[in-house]
Design a protein around this motif. Sequence first.
Motif, PDB file in Angstrom:
ATOM      1  N   ARG A   2       0.836  -1.196   0.000  1.00 49.97           N
ATOM      2  CA  ARG A   2       0.000   0.000   0.000  1.00 49.97           C
ATOM      3  C   ARG A   2       0.875   1.253   0.000  1.00 49.97           C
ATOM      4  O   ARG A   2       0.548   2.243  -0.638  1.00 49.97           O
ATOM      5  CB  ARG A   2      -0.911  -0.033   1.215  1.00 49.97           C
ATOM      6  N   ASP A   3       2.004   1.192   0.728  1.00 51.10           N
ATOM      7  CA  ASP A   3       2.941   2.320   0.733  1.00 51.10           C
ATOM      8  C   ASP A   3       3.461   2.614  -0.667  1.00 51.10           C
ATOM      9  O   ASP A   3       3.593   3.766  -1.056  1.00 51.10           O
ATOM     10  CB  ASP A   3       4.143   2.031   1.632  1.00 51.10           C
ATOM     11  N   PHE A   4       3.750   1.551  -1.407  1.00 49.98           N
ATOM     12  CA  PHE A   4       4.286   1.726  -2.749  1.00 49.98           C
ATOM     13  C   PHE A   4       3.241   2.357  -3.665  1.00 49.98           C
ATOM     14  O   PHE A   4       3.565   3.232  -4.478  1.00 49.98           O
ATOM     15  CB  PHE A   4       4.772   0.389  -3.307  1.00 49.98           C
ATOM     16  N   GLY A   5       1.982   1.948  -3.539  1.00 50.64           N
ATOM     17  CA  GLY A   5       0.913   2.560  -4.330  1.00 50.64           C
ATOM     18  C   GLY A   5       0.736   4.030  -4.005  1.00 50.64           C
ATOM     19  O   GLY A   5       0.556   4.866  -4.893  1.00 50.64           O
ATOM     20  N   GLU A   6       0.837   4.359  -2.720  1.00 46.63           N
ATOM     21  CA  GLU A   6       0.742   5.758  -2.303  1.00 46.63           C
ATOM     22  C   GLU A   6       1.928   6.558  -2.842  1.00 46.63           C
ATOM     23  O   GLU A   6       1.779   7.692  -3.278  1.00 46.63           O
ATOM     24  CB  GLU A   6       0.709   5.827  -0.780  1.00 46.63           C
ATOM     25  N   TYR A   7       3.094   5.929  -2.817  1.00 47.70           N
ATOM     26  CA  TYR A   7       4.288   6.585  -3.368  1.00 47.70           C
ATOM     27  C   TYR A   7       4.115   6.863  -4.852  1.00 47.70           C
ATOM     28  O   TYR A   7       4.438   7.951  -5.331  1.00 47.70           O
ATOM     29  CB  TYR A   7       5.520   5.718  -3.134  1.00 47.70           C
ATOM     30  N   LEU A   8       3.603   5.873  -5.602  1.00 45.76           N
ATOM     31  CA  LEU A   8       3.430   6.075  -7.044  1.00 45.76           C
ATOM     32  C   LEU A   8       2.460   7.208  -7.343  1.00 45.76           C
ATOM     33  O   LEU A   8       2.685   7.990  -8.262  1.00 45.76           O
ATOM     34  CB  LEU A   8       2.973   4.775  -7.709  1.00 45.76           C
ATOM     35  N   ARG A   9       1.403   7.319  -6.559  1.00 46.75           N
ATOM     36  CA  ARG A   9       0.468   8.434  -6.762  1.00 46.75           C
ATOM     37  C   ARG A   9       1.144   9.771  -6.470  1.00 46.75           C
ATOM     38  O   ARG A   9       0.978  10.742  -7.207  1.00 46.75           O
ATOM     39  CB  ARG A   9      -0.771   8.249  -5.874  1.00 46.75           C
ATOM     40  N   ALA A  10       1.933   9.816  -5.386  1.00 46.32           N
ATOM     41  CA  ALA A  10       2.637  11.055  -5.047  1.00 46.32           C
ATOM     42  C   ALA A  10       3.681  11.388  -6.112  1.00 46.32           C
ATOM     43  O   ALA A  10       3.851  12.549  -6.487  1.00 46.32           O
ATOM     44  CB  ALA A  10       3.291  10.922  -3.677  1.00 46.32           C
ATOM     45  N   THR A  17       3.508  18.064 -11.957  1.00 51.19           N
ATOM     46  CA  THR A  17       3.544  19.475 -11.569  1.00 51.19           C
ATOM     47  C   THR A  17       4.931  20.095 -11.689  1.00 51.19           C
ATOM     48  O   THR A  17       5.035  21.292 -11.931  1.00 51.19           O
ATOM     49  CB  THR A  17       3.043  19.662 -10.130  1.00 51.19           C
ATOM     50  N   ASN A  18       5.988  19.312 -11.524  1.00 47.71           N
ATOM     51  CA  ASN A  18       7.326  19.909 -11.446  1.00 47.71           C
ATOM     52  C   ASN A  18       8.241  19.590 -12.626  1.00 47.71           C
ATOM     53  O   ASN A  18       8.931  20.472 -13.114  1.00 47.71           O
ATOM     54  CB  ASN A  18       8.027  19.482 -10.155  1.00 47.71           C
ATOM     55  N   LEU A  19       8.305  18.337 -13.030  1.00 46.58           N
ATOM     56  CA  LEU A  19       9.303  17.946 -14.023  1.00 46.58           C
ATOM     57  C   LEU A  19       8.755  17.860 -15.434  1.00 46.58           C
ATOM     58  O   LEU A  19       9.375  18.329 -16.376  1.00 46.58           O
ATOM     59  CB  LEU A  19       9.897  16.577 -13.666  1.00 46.58           C
ATOM     60  N   GLY A  20       7.668  17.207 -15.584  1.00 48.34           N
ATOM     61  CA  GLY A  20       7.194  16.839 -16.905  1.00 48.34           C
ATOM     62  C   GLY A  20       7.749  15.466 -17.252  1.00 48.34           C
ATOM     63  O   GLY A  20       8.802  15.056 -16.755  1.00 48.34           O
ATOM     64  N   TRP A  21       7.031  14.738 -18.079  1.00 41.29           N
ATOM     65  CA  TRP A  21       7.419  13.356 -18.362  1.00 41.29           C
ATOM     66  C   TRP A  21       8.685  13.254 -19.193  1.00 41.29           C
ATOM     67  O   TRP A  21       9.440  12.299 -19.088  1.00 41.29           O
ATOM     68  CB  TRP A  21       6.268  12.617 -19.040  1.00 41.29           C
ATOM     69  N   GLY A  22       8.966  14.229 -20.026  1.00 33.78           N
ATOM     70  CA  GLY A  22      10.181  14.185 -20.838  1.00 33.78           C
ATOM     71  C   GLY A  22      11.437  14.191 -19.978  1.00 33.78           C
ATOM     72  O   GLY A  22      12.353  13.389 -20.177  1.00 33.78           O
ATOM     73  N   LYS A  23      11.474  15.075 -19.004  1.00 37.64           N
ATOM     74  CA  LYS A  23      12.636  15.167 -18.125  1.00 37.64           C
ATOM     75  C   LYS A  23      12.756  13.922 -17.244  1.00 37.64           C
ATOM     76  O   LYS A  23      13.855  13.404 -17.029  1.00 37.64           O
ATOM     77  CB  LYS A  23      12.532  16.422 -17.271  1.00 37.64           C
ATOM     78  N   ALA A  24      11.643  13.433 -16.720  1.00 37.35           N
ATOM     79  CA  ALA A  24      11.662  12.232 -15.892  1.00 37.35           C
ATOM     80  C   ALA A  24      12.144  11.027 -16.702  1.00 37.35           C
ATOM     81  O   ALA A  24      12.914  10.198 -16.202  1.00 37.35           O
ATOM     82  CB  ALA A  24      10.278  11.962 -15.312  1.00 37.35           C
ATOM     83  N   LEU A  25      11.712  10.929 -17.960  1.00 39.83           N
ATOM     84  CA  LEU A  25      12.141   9.823 -18.813  1.00 39.83           C
ATOM     85  C   LEU A  25      13.633   9.917 -19.123  1.00 39.83           C
ATOM     86  O   LEU A  25      14.337   8.905 -19.127  1.00 39.83           O
ATOM     87  CB  LEU A  25      11.328   9.814 -20.113  1.00 39.83           C
ATOM     88  N   ARG A  26      14.135  11.118 -19.339  1.00 35.58           N
ATOM     89  CA  ARG A  26      15.582  11.287 -19.565  1.00 35.58           C
ATOM     90  C   ARG A  26      16.389  10.843 -18.352  1.00 35.58           C
ATOM     91  O   ARG A  26      17.408  10.163 -18.494  1.00 35.58           O
ATOM     92  CB  ARG A  26      15.896  12.735 -19.912  1.00 35.58           C
ATOM     93  N   PHE A  27      15.946  11.215 -17.156  1.00 34.25           N
ATOM     94  CA  PHE A  27      16.640  10.775 -15.944  1.00 34.25           C
ATOM     95  C   PHE A  27      16.657   9.253 -15.848  1.00 34.25           C
ATOM     96  O   PHE A  27      17.685   8.652 -15.520  1.00 34.25           O
ATOM     97  CB  PHE A  27      15.987  11.352 -14.687  1.00 34.25           C
ATOM     98  N   ALA A  28      15.531   8.622 -16.128  1.00 31.73           N
ATOM     99  CA  ALA A  28      15.453   7.161 -16.052  1.00 31.73           C
ATOM    100  C   ALA A  28      16.363   6.506 -17.085  1.00 31.73           C
ATOM    101  O   ALA A  28      17.037   5.514 -16.787  1.00 31.73           O
ATOM    102  CB  ALA A  28      14.007   6.703 -16.247  1.00 31.73           C
ATOM    103  N   LEU A  29      16.406   7.051 -18.290  1.00 28.06           N
ATOM    104  CA  LEU A  29      17.259   6.471 -19.326  1.00 28.06           C
ATOM    105  C   LEU A  29      18.744   6.663 -19.024  1.00 28.06           C
ATOM    106  O   LEU A  29      19.551   5.763 -19.285  1.00 28.06           O
ATOM    107  CB  LEU A  29      16.914   7.070 -20.684  1.00 28.06           C
ATOM    108  N   VAL A  30      19.107   7.797 -18.446  1.00 29.06           N
ATOM    109  CA  VAL A  30      20.508   8.013 -18.057  1.00 29.06           C
ATOM    110  C   VAL A  30      20.904   7.027 -16.966  1.00 29.06           C
ATOM    111  O   VAL A  30      21.986   6.443 -17.001  1.00 29.06           O
ATOM    112  CB  VAL A  30      20.727   9.478 -17.600  1.00 29.06           C
TER     113      VAL A  30
END
Length: 88
Positions: A2-10, A17-30
């Motif tokens: 349940r904690d993990f589900g709450e984390y994913l929502r947060a 609100t802050n990064l945008g999916w493009g920037k988050a995807l770049r971080f993950a790929l790096v």
Amino acid sequence: MRDFGEYLRAYWAYVLTNLGWGKALRFALVWLAGMFIPLGAKTLVQLPEWVPITWMVGWAILGYIFAPYGMWKHHRAQNANLSQPDRK
């Protein structure tokens, strides 16, 4: 779990609100590319065994330091401790 589900929502709300999916995807790929740098380097040059191991340990430590789940869970636990009055 349940904690993990709450984390994913947060995390979803934070990224929107802050990064945008493009920037988050770049971080993950790096991060993912960094995990496989030793494998690619070993195909090109001969490396001692300790070099890829050291790289992987270092990369894992950096991943843990910057892991949003670990920071979120720690912050959440601190807030829970502060909101509960001392029972004596």
